[in-house]
Design a protein around this motif. Structure first.
Motif, short mmCIF file in Angstrom:
data_model
loop_
_atom_site.label_atom_id
_atom_site.label_comp_id
_atom_site.label_asym_id
_atom_site.label_seq_id
_atom_site.Cartn_x
_atom_site.Cartn_y
_atom_site.Cartn_z
N GLY A 1 33.09 -4.02 51.35
CA GLY A 1 33.91 -4.78 50.42
C GLY A 1 34.38 -3.95 49.24
N GLY A 2 33.68 -2.85 48.97
CA GLY A 2 34.15 -1.90 47.97
C GLY A 2 33.91 -2.32 46.54
N ASP A 3 33.22 -3.43 46.34
CA ASP A 3 33.03 -3.94 44.98
C ASP A 3 31.61 -3.63 44.50
N GLY A 4 31.27 -4.07 43.31
CA GLY A 4 29.91 -3.91 42.80
C GLY A 4 29.89 -3.07 41.54
N PRO A 5 28.90 -3.30 40.67
CA PRO A 5 28.78 -2.49 39.46
C PRO A 5 28.59 -1.02 39.81
N LEU A 6 29.04 -0.16 38.91
CA LEU A 6 28.99 1.29 39.15
C LEU A 6 27.71 1.88 38.57
N ILE A 7 27.05 2.71 39.36
CA ILE A 7 25.93 3.52 38.87
C ILE A 7 26.32 4.99 38.99
N LEU A 8 26.23 5.70 37.88
CA LEU A 8 26.46 7.15 37.88
C LEU A 8 25.14 7.85 38.17
N VAL A 9 25.14 8.76 39.14
CA VAL A 9 23.92 9.48 39.49
C VAL A 9 24.12 10.97 39.22
#
Lengths: 218, 218
Positions: free
Chosen positions: B29-37
């Motif tokens: 779905g390509g959605d969701g909160p972003l986490i930077l790693v």
């Protein structure tokens, strides 16, 4: 106690050695590894902190047993005795007296083990005594104390240990030293801001997952 | 990188400012909160530690972006410089240079925020710089460093901080002092036995749950 935990089978209270009141909570089906839950000072086995933890554990597939701790008959040691000092002394006395009672609970409910132990503050001092004495306990969640590193050095099972960073009753140094003293190859320290009674809710979630990792309910 | 993470949509690498290579992983779905790693020293955005964390986060409903860290051009400071000292100096240099790149990644992928940041060791030093500078980052998992308490004092968002009790590169005292320095009302220290590279797997599980609590993917 007459509370019914939704989705669980309520069992009547039991008496250990004819005198020590205990409560057993069981999940549907009545099976599952046993977790012993020891209450803190000034609480009893029906206190919200105990019943709340029992509810979470039962939902995760565990049986849970809680006992009322022995009363303290220790008088005040005079006006020079500080609150932390007095609590340490009473906790140590209560914990030593509680050991045979928790052993009897294991004999009754999980005679061949394994079982877990969950207690903070006075409940953790009881836990240190029980874990050091009782090989049937294979995982423990403790915290909110810096007492008895001598017992921690004899404990080798996995431990999750909670420390309140601003605990007004337990010095940070003593709690860090107690964590350091555990002989366990697997141990985790969880420290959060806040005073003695402000342990965050997510630490209870973490404790349940710790027992799930180590005692694997179906 | 050509690896495909099962159950996720693989996106081609992107370039920030025409030069900085990054990878975006997205859930179905390509959605969701972003986490930077942010990766650690000697690693890159395709290292197993990064890809493993990305896989866990994507399975929990997050988008994940990783950048390659800037190279260090810092020469050895002569034979008197110890390993820990050298690492601290290089980490600080790399972290300062990385800040505009992570800001550009946010501009591209979550221009209005919120987002999370996950980095340990050198990645945590980058995280301290980015969290102190960037209000769009609202939760961070950091650890394995004792550097830059000055930056921690400017950080107020929830933090989960991992400390290895027997870290040969980071003194226990410096890591405890760094945890103490965070201005965050909600912060958790997780300490486990072991050396710098022996962070237990259950801490990665805990980090994912931390981001679930604070960034609430659908």
């Amino acid at each position: 106690m007459n509370e019914t935990i939704p989705g669980t089978l309520w069992e009547p209270d039991f008496l250990l050695n004819g005198t020590v009141p205990g409560t057993l909570w069981e999940p549907d089906g009545g099976d599952g590894p046993l977790i012993l839950v020891a209450h803190g000072g000034g609480q009893h086995r029906g206190s919200p902190a105990v019943v709340g933890r029992a509810r979470m554990l039962v939902a995760a597939g565990f049986r849970v047993a809680a006992l009322d701790a022995p009363g303290s008959e220790s008088p005040m040691q005079g006006p020079a005795e500080g609150l932390a000092e007095r609590l340490n002394r009473i906790n140590a006395e209560v914990a030593a007296r509680a050991v045979p009672e928790w052993k009897a609970a294991l004999d009754l409910l999980a005679p061949d083990g394994p079982a877990g132990f969950w207690g903070v503050s006075m409940g953790a001092v009881i836990g240190l005594e029980v874990l050091a004495a009782e090989p049937r306990i294979t995982a423990g969640v403790l915290g909110l104390t810096g007492a008895r590193p001598d017992l921690a050095r004899r404990i080798t099972v996995p431990i999750e240990f909670a420390l309140q960073w601003d605990d007004e009753l337990v010095s940070r140094e003593s709690a860090l030293a107690l964590f350091d003293a555990f002989a366990s190859a697997e141990k985790s320290l969880h420290a959060n801001p806040g005073r003695h009674t402000e342990l965050p809710r997510h630490e209870a979630d973490s404790a349940v997952r710790f027992f799930q990792r180590h005692l694997r309910p179906a």
